[in-house]
Design a protein around this motif. Structure first.
Motif, short mmCIF file in Angstrom:
data_model
loop_
_atom_site.label_atom_id
_atom_site.label_comp_id
_atom_site.label_asym_id
_atom_site.label_seq_id
_atom_site.Cartn_x
_atom_site.Cartn_y
_atom_site.Cartn_z
N PRO A 13 0.80 -1.24 0.00
CA PRO A 13 0.00 0.00 0.00
C PRO A 13 0.83 1.28 0.00
O PRO A 13 0.31 2.35 -0.32
CB PRO A 13 -0.82 -0.12 1.28
CG PRO A 13 -0.01 -1.00 2.17
CD PRO A 13 0.68 -1.97 1.25
N ASP A 14 2.12 1.19 0.32
CA ASP A 14 2.96 2.38 0.34
C ASP A 14 3.58 2.70 -1.02
O ASP A 14 4.27 3.70 -1.16
CB ASP A 14 4.06 2.21 1.40
CG ASP A 14 4.90 0.97 1.18
OD1 ASP A 14 4.38 -0.02 0.61
OD2 ASP A 14 6.07 0.96 1.59
N LEU A 15 3.32 1.87 -2.03
CA LEU A 15 3.86 2.10 -3.36
C LEU A 15 2.78 2.61 -4.30
O LEU A 15 1.61 2.26 -4.17
CB LEU A 15 4.43 0.80 -3.94
CG LEU A 15 5.57 0.14 -3.15
CD1 LEU A 15 5.98 -1.16 -3.83
CD2 LEU A 15 6.75 1.08 -3.02
N GLY A 16 3.18 3.45 -5.26
CA GLY A 16 2.27 3.90 -6.30
C GLY A 16 2.54 3.10 -7.57
O GLY A 16 3.69 2.75 -7.86
N PHE A 17 1.50 2.78 -8.32
CA PHE A 17 1.62 1.96 -9.51
C PHE A 17 0.98 2.64 -10.70
O PHE A 17 -0.10 3.23 -10.57
CB PHE A 17 0.93 0.60 -9.32
CG PHE A 17 1.58 -0.27 -8.28
CD1 PHE A 17 2.56 -1.18 -8.64
CD2 PHE A 17 1.21 -0.20 -6.95
CE1 PHE A 17 3.15 -1.99 -7.69
CE2 PHE A 17 1.79 -1.00 -5.99
CZ PHE A 17 2.77 -1.91 -6.36
N ALA A 18 1.63 2.55 -11.86
CA ALA A 18 1.04 2.98 -13.13
C ALA A 18 1.34 1.89 -14.14
O ALA A 18 2.48 1.46 -14.30
CB ALA A 18 1.64 4.30 -13.58
N VAL A 33 6.33 3.70 -7.94
CA VAL A 33 6.87 4.87 -7.25
C VAL A 33 6.92 4.56 -5.76
O VAL A 33 5.93 4.15 -5.16
CB VAL A 33 5.99 6.12 -7.50
CG1 VAL A 33 6.59 7.34 -6.81
CG2 VAL A 33 5.82 6.36 -8.99
N THR A 34 8.11 4.76 -5.16
CA THR A 34 8.30 4.51 -3.74
C THR A 34 7.93 5.75 -2.94
O THR A 34 7.85 6.85 -3.50
CB THR A 34 9.76 4.11 -3.45
OG1 THR A 34 10.61 5.20 -3.82
CG2 THR A 34 10.17 2.86 -4.21
N PRO A 35 7.72 5.60 -1.63
CA PRO A 35 7.34 6.76 -0.81
C PRO A 35 8.35 7.90 -0.85
O PRO A 35 7.98 9.07 -0.72
CB PRO A 35 7.24 6.18 0.60
CG PRO A 35 6.95 4.74 0.40
CD PRO A 35 7.69 4.37 -0.86
N ASP A 36 9.63 7.58 -1.08
CA ASP A 36 10.65 8.64 -1.13
C ASP A 36 10.83 9.21 -2.52
O ASP A 36 11.76 9.98 -2.77
CB ASP A 36 11.97 8.11 -0.58
CG ASP A 36 12.56 6.97 -1.39
OD1 ASP A 36 11.91 6.51 -2.35
OD2 ASP A 36 13.67 6.53 -1.08
N GLY A 37 9.94 8.86 -3.47
CA GLY A 37 10.00 9.42 -4.81
C GLY A 37 10.80 8.60 -5.80
O GLY A 37 10.95 9.01 -6.95
N GLY A 38 11.32 7.45 -5.39
CA GLY A 38 12.06 6.59 -6.31
C GLY A 38 11.12 6.05 -7.38
O GLY A 38 9.94 5.81 -7.14
N LEU A 39 11.64 5.89 -8.59
CA LEU A 39 10.84 5.40 -9.70
C LEU A 39 11.51 4.19 -10.31
O LEU A 39 12.69 4.23 -10.67
CB LEU A 39 10.67 6.49 -10.76
CG LEU A 39 9.90 6.10 -12.02
CD1 LEU A 39 8.45 5.78 -11.68
CD2 LEU A 39 9.98 7.22 -13.04
#
Length: 73
Positions: A13-18, A33-39
């Motif tokens: 749940p802490d990751l963003g997905f596209a 996308v990781t919580p610290d902005g890593g892609l």
């Protein structure tokens, strides 16, 4: 494939997905996308292939045979 993607999203749940394709019939891109902005970017011929590149299915190695006992010993 949709069920696996939904399960991965629920487990992280802490990751963003596209997940998208820009060209019809072209490669599919999965961005995480990781919580610290890593892609992190993964590409595949299909959505399932892109997901597999990012989250490989663990391989199951066969169980080695158990040694047999010799009834004559």
């Amino acid at each position: 494939m949709t069920e696996r993607f939904d399960a991965i999203r629920a487990e992280n749940p802490d990751l963003g997905f596209a997940l998208y394709a820009l060209e019809p019939g072209g490669p599919v891109t999965l961005e995480i996308v990781t919580p610290d902005g890593g892609l992190f970017t993964f590409k595949g011929a299909t959505a399932a292939a892109a997901i597999e590149a990012a989250f490989p299915t663990p391989s199951v190695s066969p169980t080695p045979p158990q040694p047999t006992t010799n009834v004559l010993d």
